[in-house]
Design an enzyme around this catalytic site. Structure first.
Site, PDB file in Angstrom:
ATOM      1  N   SER A  88       0.789  -1.232   0.000  1.00 33.40           N
ATOM      2  CA  SER A  88       0.000   0.000   0.000  1.00 33.40           C
ATOM      3  C   SER A  88       0.821   1.282   0.000  1.00 33.40           C
ATOM      4  O   SER A  88       0.244   2.372  -0.103  1.00 33.40           O
ATOM      5  CB  SER A  88      -0.947   0.007   1.204  1.00 33.40           C
ATOM      6  N   THR A 325       2.400   2.784   5.226  1.00 34.34           N
ATOM      7  CA  THR A 325       2.760   1.391   5.460  1.00 34.34           C
ATOM      8  C   THR A 325       2.296   0.558   4.271  1.00 34.34           C
ATOM      9  O   THR A 325       1.468   1.009   3.464  1.00 34.34           O
ATOM     10  CB  THR A 325       2.103   0.850   6.736  1.00 34.34           C
TER      11      THR A 325
END
Length: 377
Positions: A88, A325
C-alpha cells in the site's frame, strides 16, 4: 512488537545476520543510531520475520542494515539493496499522480466519481476524488471478500489475473459503510477506483503514469509497477505464507504472486533506497507545489491521521513524520519522512514464523534516537 500469532516453531532455526549495507556511508551516521536500528531489525527477526532490512537517511548520512535470511533453508543474508513488495505504499505514489493532475488543471479534488466513471459505484454522484484519496468514501474494502486468512485458498488464487472493475464489483456488492464524508474507513477499493480514474483522465494506464511522472524522473531503478507479472526481478528476500499441510503448519514460499489482485492499491515493488528517495523528493517539493503538498499532509475530518494518500505519525519525541505502510502477502513495510526531508526511513520485513504487523516502533527508534553522549561531535 505485536504479531499475528502463529502457534508453531520452524524446524530449521533462522540464522540472524546483521549487516551494514554500505560501510562507507554508514560511518557518516552516528554509531548510537546504527546500534539502535540494528537491534530493532534483530528484534523483528526474533519476533518471527524471516528477514528484515532498513535504510535511514538524515543529517549524519545514510545507514543501511539487514537481519535474518533471504530464503528459508539457506544462510544467505537479506540483500540490503534487495527489492520487496511494498504493498500500500503505492497509495502515496497514486495520490501524488492525482495531485499533479489537479495542479495541471486536468482534475479537481471535488470532482465526483460519476463525472469520470459513470455508473461505477453507488453514490458516485456524491463520492469525490478527495473522498477516495482520504478513505472517507464509505466504499467497502474488496479485500474483505478475499481469502487472506485462509492460506490454502490464497495459494490457489496466486496466479489469477484480476481486472480492476471486477475488484470494484466485489466491493459494491456490499452496502456502503457510511455516506460519503460521514466517516473514515481504510479501503483499498478507493485506490482501485483511483487507478481507473487516472486512466480515464490521462488516456494512459495508471502504471504508465506512475512510471512517467515519478519512477523515471527520480531514477528509481529498483522500482516497478509490475501489472500482472508475478515474479520479483533482481536480488530480493523471499516472503512466506503459513499453510497447514496434512494438519501441520508449513511455510509456503509466496514470493511469486500475480499482483493484479492489489492493482493500484498495492502492486508496487521497490527498494529501501528508492522509497527514501521518493518520499524525500515529495517532502522536499520536487513532485508537488507547496499548496498541494499541504493538501496532501492535512487530514480532513473525520480522517484524523490520514491526509491524501499519506499517513501521519506524531512521535513521542515531538517529531511529525509522513509516509505510508504496506502489506502484500509475504511482505510488510513502512516508509516515512519528516517535513523538509531532513530524515527518511524505510523498513521492510518478510514473513516467516509470524507476521509482524506494527513497524511503528522502528520508526520511533529511527526518528527519536538516543541523545549523543556528552562531548560527542
Amino acid at each position: 512488537m505485536k504479531v499475528r500469532a502463529v502457534s508453531w516453531l520452524l524446524a530449521a532455526a533462522l540464522a540472524v545476520v546483521a549487516v551494514d549495507a554500505d560501510a562507507a556511508a554508514a560511518t557518516d551516521a552516528r554509531p548510537e543510531d546504527r546500534s539502535v536500528l540494528r537491534q530493532a531489525l534483530d528484534e523483528l527477526v526474533a519476533d518471527g520475520a524471516a528477514g528484515a532490512l532498513a535504510e535511514l537517511r538524515d543529517d549524519h548520512g545514510t545507514w543501511g542494515g539487514t537481519s535474518g535470511i533471504a530464503e528459508l533453508g539457506t544462510a544467505r543474508p537479506v540483500p540490503a539493496a534487495g527489492r520487496f513488495r511494498a504493498g500500500s505504499i503505492v497509495k502515496t505514489f497514486m495520490a501524488t499522480v492525482v495531485l499533479q493532475l489537479v495542479g495541471e488543471g486536468q482534475l479537481r479534488l471535488d470532482d465526483t466519481v460519476e463525472r469520470w466513471l459513470p455508473g461505477l459505484v453507488p453514490d458516485g454522484t456524491r463520492i469525490t476524488v478527495r473522498h477516495l484519496l482520504n478513505h472517507t468514501s464509505g466504499l467497502y474494502d474488496y479485500l474483505g471478500d478475499l481469502p487472506l486468512h485462509d492460506p490454502a485458498a490464497l495459494v490457489n488464487i496466486r496466479w489469477r489475473t484480476w481486472e480492476p472493475r471486477e475488484l470494484v464489483r466485489l466491493a459494491t456488492a456490499h452496502r456502503p459503510l457510511f455516506e460519503p464524508g460521514a466517516g473514515w474507513s481504510y479501503s483499498s477499493t478507493n485506490y482501485i477506483v483511483i487507478g481507473l480514474l487516472v486512466q480515464q483522465v490521462t488516456g494512459q494506464p495508471y502504471g504508465t503514469e506512475v512510471q512517467r511522472r515519478i519512477i523515471r524522473p527520480l531514477q528509481l531503478r529498483g522500482t516497478a509497477m509490475p501489472g500482472t507479472y508475478p515474479r520479483i526481478r533482481g536480488p530480493h528476500p523471499h516472503g512466506y505464507l503459513l499453510a497447514v499441510v496434512d494438519g501441520h503448519p508449513n511455510p509456503v514460499d509466496i514470493t511469486a504472486f500475480n499482483p493484479s489482485v492489489a492493482g493500484a492499491s498495492g502492486e508496487l515493488i521497490s527498494t529501501a533506497a528508492d522509497l527514501n528517495r521518493f518520499f524525500a523528493a515529495l517532502a522536499g517539493g520536487r513532485l508537488l507545489r507547496e499548496a498541494l503538498w499541504r493538501e496532501m499532509i492535512t487530514p480532513t475530518p473525520p480522517a484524523e491521521q490520514y491526509g491524501l494518500g499519506l499517513m501521519r505519525w506524531e512521535l513521542p519525541c515531538g517529531v511529525t513524520a509522513y509516509g505510508h505502510t504496506g502489506d502484500f502477502v509475504g511482505y510488510s513495510s513502512l516508509s516515512a519522512v519528516t517535513a523538509g526531508a531532513r530524515r527518511s526511513l524505510t523498513v521492510a520485513v518478510t514473513w516467516g514464523t509470524a507476521v509482524p504487523d506494527d513497524l511503528d516502533a522502528v520508526l520511533t527508534k529511527a526518528f527519536c534516537p538516543p541523545a549523543a553522549p556528552a562531548g560527542s561531535a
